[in-house]
Design an enzyme around this catalytic site. Structure first.
Site, PDB file in Angstrom:
ATOM      1  N   TYR A   1      46.167  40.274  52.507  1.00 17.25           N
ATOM      2  CA  TYR A   1      46.576  41.287  51.520  1.00 17.25           C
ATOM      3  C   TYR A   1      45.519  42.392  51.454  1.00 17.25           C
ATOM      4  O   TYR A   1      44.320  42.111  51.575  1.00 17.25           O
ATOM      5  CB  TYR A   1      46.778  40.583  50.174  1.00 17.25           C
TER       6      TYR A   1
ATOM      7  N   ASP B   1      45.835  30.938  50.871  1.00 20.43           N
ATOM      8  CA  ASP B   1      46.531  31.736  49.862  1.00 20.43           C
ATOM      9  C   ASP B   1      48.013  31.387  49.990  1.00 20.43           C
ATOM     10  O   ASP B   1      48.673  31.770  50.952  1.00 20.43           O
ATOM     11  CB  ASP B   1      46.267  33.228  50.120  1.00 20.43           C
TER      12      ASP B   1
ATOM     13  N   ARG C   1      36.636  31.390  27.181  1.00 20.97           N
ATOM     14  CA  ARG C   1      36.288  31.714  28.576  1.00 20.97           C
ATOM     15  C   ARG C   1      36.010  30.437  29.366  1.00 20.97           C
ATOM     16  O   ARG C   1      36.111  30.415  30.578  1.00 20.97           O
ATOM     17  CB  ARG C   1      35.091  32.685  28.640  1.00 20.97           C
TER      18      ARG C   1
HETATM   19  N1  LCS Z   1      47.180  37.275  47.580  1.00 20.62           N
HETATM   20  C1  LCS Z   1      48.345  37.761  48.076  1.00 20.62           C
HETATM   21  C2  LCS Z   1      48.964  37.125  49.279  1.00 20.62           C
HETATM   22  C3  LCS Z   1      48.956  38.850  47.460  1.00 20.62           C
HETATM   23  O1  LCS Z   1      50.108  39.292  47.965  1.00 20.62           O
HETATM   24  C4  LCS Z   1      48.343  39.451  46.322  1.00 20.62           C
HETATM   25  C5  LCS Z   1      48.924  40.622  45.653  1.00 20.62           C
HETATM   26  C6  LCS Z   1      47.126  38.918  45.858  1.00 20.62           C
HETATM   27  C7  LCS Z   1      46.581  37.823  46.509  1.00 20.62           C
HETATM   28  C8  LCS Z   1      46.424  39.471  44.665  1.00 20.62           C
HETATM   29  O2  LCS Z   1      47.102  39.110  43.501  1.00 20.62           O
HETATM   30  P1  LCS Z   1      47.102  39.959  42.132  1.00 20.62           P
HETATM   31  O3  LCS Z   1      45.678  40.234  41.783  1.00 20.62           O
HETATM   32  O4  LCS Z   1      47.861  41.215  42.395  1.00 20.62           O
HETATM   33  O5  LCS Z   1      47.767  39.035  41.177  1.00 20.62           O
HETATM   34  N2  LCS Z   1      49.945  41.213  46.383  1.00 20.62           N
HETATM   35  C9  LCS Z   1      50.629  42.268  46.071  1.00 20.62           C
HETATM   36  C10 LCS Z   1      51.641  42.790  46.898  1.00 20.62           C
HETATM   37  O6  LCS Z   1      51.943  42.399  48.023  1.00 20.62           O
HETATM   38  N3  LCS Z   1      52.222  43.793  46.271  1.00 20.62           N
HETATM   39  O7  LCS Z   1      51.592  44.064  45.074  1.00 20.62           O
HETATM   40  C11 LCS Z   1      50.540  43.121  44.858  1.00 20.62           C
END
Ligand code: LCS
Length: 395
Positions: free
Chosen positions: A113, A185, A60
């Site tokens: 998101y 991001d 971890r």
């Molecule tokens: N940031 C962005 C811009 C994202 O599009 C997503 C997930 C995340 C963070 C979170 O990431 P994860 O925990 O899923 O790895 N976006 C998604 C989307 O547009 N469609 O499905 C998941």
């Protein structure tokens, strides 16, 4: 900020962070599938815990396969250090919890998101950490949203799923004056297309589930930045909340990164062609692709990105029912959330990725009920277009 390396991006994506001579000359990095590490004596264990001696302790805290990934992404983002997490949201939540305290404020880009939006609600309701949204388009707009409690500016660019861009140099210039941390991001762009740390931003976040993994087989997150900030997050929110990545998933990302540059070139090339075709189709009302000359942020894209990316959104010349009908006609393209995979994926943000965002806020973000988001894959662009065309022709 930049960790010196004489190699170019494509070479670093394959070699950085890994020295085969330290791993029995294995060309591919080993997967250290272990939860813990043994100490030769109690004193050695105590020294490793105290940081007085290098070496691994417990997975971890760190793991050799994960270290390879972290060093590689740090190099690719031109940062000093990086951390890997078990999902993009684990990375986003660690960063936002790590950078804020009770009573603080987070200034966000106009859209984020859907689950990041959900996290902002939790922070507000349970911990009195407020937020506001702004297009961040002018110095005045940015300043009007900053108050004495603003701890960080949190930006998606391009924004999921509207494909609007944020001018990072402008935001950095205002944030620096005020001593506010800028977090980007970078999921939609990847370090191949955009390097926010080079533009003065403080931290980069990735959902590595997307282009970095690239094959739709892993859920993971990453952050990169300078040693001090990343080190602080490692010792606190990563260690004590514990949303770490598994060694096998880290290995998949190390493998995925090797082909990032060639994949991104093809994603961009295909997306450019599909955007151009969609714009000409009579059933399409609007196409949102930053690589399109008519996109309002095209000039900004050329300034801060290498190319327009692999994502685009569009709206049909029709109502919601016709939109549903068109999507259900698709044969090659899969109806699925996520993005950045070899397969072309289509999703309906209003009912899927941003379904948890209240309709009024969704509208303010620019997400209509007719908006569709396409993650353009690596198939032949003609095959992708033929599938879209037959679906559009059918409504
Ligand atoms: N940031 C962005 C811009 C994202 O599009 C997503 C997930 C995340 C963070 C979170 O990431 P994860 O925990 O899923 O790895 N976006 C998604 C989307 O547009 N469609 O499905 C998941």
């Amino acid at each position: 900020m930049k960790k010196e390396s004489k190699y170019k991006f494509e070479t670093k994506a394959i070699h950085s962070g890994y020295d085969s001579t330290k791993h029995l000359d294995s060309l591919a990095p080993p997967i250290y599938q272990t939860s813990t590490f043994t100490f030769s004596s109690l004193e050695q264990g105590a020294n490793r815990f105290a940081g007085a001696e290098g070496g691994y302790v417990y997975s971890r805290l760190s793991n050799p396969t994960v270290t390879i990934l972290e060093e590689r992404i740090a190099q690719l983002e031109a940062g000093e250090a990086a951390l890997a997490f078990g999902s993009g949201m684990a990375a986003v939540s660690a960063v936002l919890i790590g950078l804020t305290k009770y009573g603080d404020h987070i200034l966000c880009s106009k859209g984020v998101y859907g689950c990041t939006f959900g996290l902002l609600q939790i922070l507000k309701e349970k911990y009195n950490i407020d937020h506001s949204f702004s297009d961040l388009a002018t110095k005045e707009a940015i300043l009007s949203h900053i108050n004495e409690n603003t701890a960080c500016i949190y930006i998606e660019t391009p924004i999921n799923p509207t494909m609007t861009l944020v001018n990072l140099e402008l935001v950095v210039s205002v944030a620096k004056e005020k001593g506010i941390i800028v977090v980007v991001d970078n999921t939609f762009s990847t370090p191949y297309l955009q390097q926010p740390l080079q533009l003065g931003c403080d931290l980069v976040i990735h959902s590595a589930t997307k282009f970095i993994g690239g094959h739709g087989d892993v859920v993971a997150g990453l952050i990169a930045g300078d040693q001090e900030l990343v080190g602080q997050l490692k010792k606190t929110v990563q260690k004590d909340i514990g949303g770490v990545i598994a060694p096998f998933d880290a290995w998949l990302l190390v493998r995925g990164l090797k082909t990032l540059a060639v994949r991104m070139d093809r994603h961009c090339e295909n997306a450019e062609k599909i955007a151009a075709q969609l714009k000409e189709h009579p059933k399409v009302k609007a196409v949102y692709y930053p690589g399109d000359r008519d996109h309002p942020d095209y000039e900004l894209m050329k300034k801060q990105m290498k190319k327009g990316g692999g994502l685009l959104s569009f709206e049909l010349n029709g109502n919601y029912e016709q939109t549903v009908k068109a999507v259900n006609q698709l044969k090659l393209i899969s109806i699925a959330v996520s993005l950045g995979d070899a397969e072309t994926l289509i999703q309906h943000p209003a009912s899927m990725t941003h379904g948890a965002v209240p309709e009024k806020v969704r509208k303010e973000m620019g997400i209509s009920n007719e908006l569709l988001r396409l993650s353009v894959g690596l198939e032949s662009w003609e095959d992708i277009w033929q599938d879209l065309k037959q679906a559009l022709d059918s409504v």
